[in-house]
Enzyme design. Structure first.
Site, mmCIF file in Angstrom:
data_model
loop_
_atom_site.group_PDB
_atom_site.id
_atom_site.type_symbol
_atom_site.label_atom_id
_atom_site.label_comp_id
_atom_site.label_asym_id
_atom_site.label_seq_id
_atom_site.Cartn_x
_atom_site.Cartn_y
_atom_site.Cartn_z
ATOM 1 N N GLY A 191 0.787 -1.226 0.000
ATOM 2 C CA GLY A 191 0.000 0.000 0.000
ATOM 3 C C GLY A 191 0.817 1.273 0.000
ATOM 4 O O GLY A 191 0.287 2.346 -0.302
ATOM 5 N N ASP A 192 2.101 1.196 0.343
ATOM 6 C CA ASP A 192 2.972 2.381 0.332
ATOM 7 C C ASP A 192 4.422 1.913 0.180
ATOM 8 O O ASP A 192 5.310 2.336 0.904
ATOM 9 C CB ASP A 192 2.794 3.174 1.619
ATOM 10 C CG ASP A 192 3.377 4.587 1.521
ATOM 11 O OD1 ASP A 192 3.724 5.007 0.401
ATOM 12 O OD2 ASP A 192 3.485 5.253 2.563
ATOM 13 N N PHE A 193 4.641 1.061 -0.800
ATOM 14 C CA PHE A 193 5.927 0.381 -0.947
ATOM 15 C C PHE A 193 6.982 1.300 -1.534
ATOM 16 O O PHE A 193 6.720 2.075 -2.445
ATOM 17 C CB PHE A 193 5.768 -0.845 -1.852
ATOM 18 C CG PHE A 193 6.994 -1.698 -1.947
ATOM 19 C CD1 PHE A 193 7.301 -2.617 -0.958
ATOM 20 C CD2 PHE A 193 7.850 -1.582 -3.028
ATOM 21 C CE1 PHE A 193 8.440 -3.408 -1.041
ATOM 22 C CE2 PHE A 193 8.986 -2.366 -3.133
ATOM 23 C CZ PHE A 193 9.284 -3.281 -2.130
ATOM 24 N N ARG A 215 2.439 10.771 1.704
ATOM 25 C CA ARG A 215 2.301 9.394 2.118
ATOM 26 C C ARG A 215 3.627 8.650 2.215
ATOM 27 O O ARG A 215 3.663 7.526 2.684
ATOM 28 C CB ARG A 215 1.373 8.639 1.151
ATOM 29 C CG ARG A 215 -0.052 9.057 1.273
ATOM 30 C CD ARG A 215 -0.941 8.253 0.344
ATOM 31 N NE ARG A 215 -1.012 6.850 0.667
ATOM 32 C CZ ARG A 215 -0.548 5.852 -0.087
ATOM 33 N NH1 ARG A 215 0.076 6.120 -1.210
ATOM 34 N NH2 ARG A 215 -0.682 4.603 0.256
ATOM 35 N N ARG A 242 6.479 8.009 4.145
ATOM 36 C CA ARG A 242 6.842 8.292 5.523
ATOM 37 C C ARG A 242 8.351 8.504 5.660
ATOM 38 O O ARG A 242 9.139 7.807 5.053
ATOM 39 C CB ARG A 242 6.462 7.126 6.435
ATOM 40 C CG ARG A 242 5.007 7.022 6.851
ATOM 41 C CD ARG A 242 4.051 7.166 5.764
ATOM 42 N NE ARG A 242 2.788 6.512 6.128
ATOM 43 C CZ ARG A 242 1.792 6.458 5.304
ATOM 44 N NH1 ARG A 242 1.893 6.974 4.116
ATOM 45 N NH2 ARG A 242 0.686 5.867 5.644
#
Length: 353
Positions: free
Chosen positions: A173-175, A343, A345
């Protein structure tokens, strides 16, 4: 609301929970959590603090159910003040973002890691889209998740005009970027599973391509794929739609945070992706890069590109005016984003969202 614990407060928490500790220091923060490192009982750990425990519970689920994903082991989730603390093993290594263009040297391992995640057995999880710590996702189909986003009608129509099938794999989802650690030429950990979902694993690949204009590490990874493993990006129509979906999500989150600079960047990026979906085949295979300061009204020397740029500007201009007006009514303009956008991080050696 984000927690604001000081190092002495975290020290008292660790002493009460575990006794003596060593080498307590603060790590760079994520969007929704603080992070600290320490040595407890001879073990290096990361202590994250957040107002809720939902993301921590999800990290624990992934680490215990799918150990091959290299999610750090969660040791404890404990209350601290008005929030929660998650204590996990500290993974060694540097983030992909810290490697920059040197990411190309580790790119084959990054691709292999995406394959490992995609091959995970997710049969215990029901539904599609983001799932809870109890293994329940909220959508009855992958298509329902893709279409569960708001945006300009002309962009939503592009999402609707596609058969997504019924893929049911594990999606980070946020690779990429700061959520992947590298040590000794291998992937040492994949961090921050708070956005994990079930659906099409190609969504993680699309995330790399979406952010390539912003981060050197993403550009290096995408360039490697295009040259050495082009089969991964062969389904351009699907990947571009996933990028558009990601962009609309980023845009909505940036609007909620009153981050006007990221709102404009995401709007430009979505417009470029939408133009690629509507353009000739060669345009769909590799949409033009959009740099952080790109002005979509700048005309190209190429007459065909000029017409596409003009069309994008006609779409973007009213959207930006509306976004600015909405934020002005709230009396907020939002901070300029730092090195890494909404998004993606900021994380070092175990820092999570």
């Amino acid at each position: 609301m984000k927690t604001r614990f000081s190092i002495p407060e975290i020290g008292r928490f660790l002493r009460d929970a575990y006794g003596p500790f060593l080498h307590l220091s603060q790590l760079e923060e994520g969007d929704d959590s603080q992070a600290f490192s320490a040595s407890v009982d001879g073990r290096d750990v990361v202590v994250r603090a957040a107002s809720t425990r939902d993301g921590f519970d999800k990290d624990r689920l992934v680490a215990s159910r799918w150990p091959t994903t290299l999610a750090p082991i969660v040791l404890d989730i404990l209350p601290i003040g008005d929030g929660w603390a998650c204590i996990s093993e500290k993974a060694p290594g540097r983030t992909l973002q810290s490697l920059g263009t040197a990411t190309r040297e580790i790119a084959p391992a990054v691709c292999a890691m995406m394959d490992v995640i995609a091959a995970s057995d997710i049969s215990p999880v029901t539904g599609y889209g983001p799932f809870s710590a109890q293994g329940k996702a909220g959508f009855s189909s992958w298509r329902d998740f893709i279409l569960s986003i708001e945006g300009p009608p002309q962009w939503l129509a592009l999402l609707e005009a596609f058969d997504y099938g019924a893929p049911h794999g594990l999606v980070h989802g946020d690779f990429g970027s700061n959520n992947v650690l590298v040590a000794d030429g291998r992937i040492s950990a994949v961090l921050d599973w708070s956005e994990a979902m079930t659906g099409d694993p190609a969504y993680d690949l699309a995330n790399l391509f979406f952010w390539r204009p912003w981060l050197d590490c993403m550009e290096a990874q995408c360039s490697y794929i295009e040259v050495n493993e082009p089969y991964r990006s062969a389904d351009a129509a699907r990947l571009l739609r996933y990028q558009l979906r990601i962009g609309l999500q980023i845009r909505a989150e940036a609007q909620a945070d009153a981050d006007t600079r990221l709102v404009e960047w995401a709007t430009h990026r979505c417009a470029t992706i939408a133009a690629a979906l509507s353009g000739p085949q060669e345009q769909r295979l590799r949409p033009p890069r959009l740099t952080e300061g790109h002005d979509p009204s700048i005309v190209s020397r190429n007459p065909g590109e000029r017409s596409r740029s003009d069309a994008r500007h006609r779409i973007i201009a009213p959207l930006l005016r509306r976004d600015r007006a909405a934020l002005a009514r709230q009396g907020r303009s939002g901070p300029a984003p730092r090195g890494c956008p909404h998004r993606i991080r900021i994380g070092a050696a175990g820092l999570r969202r």
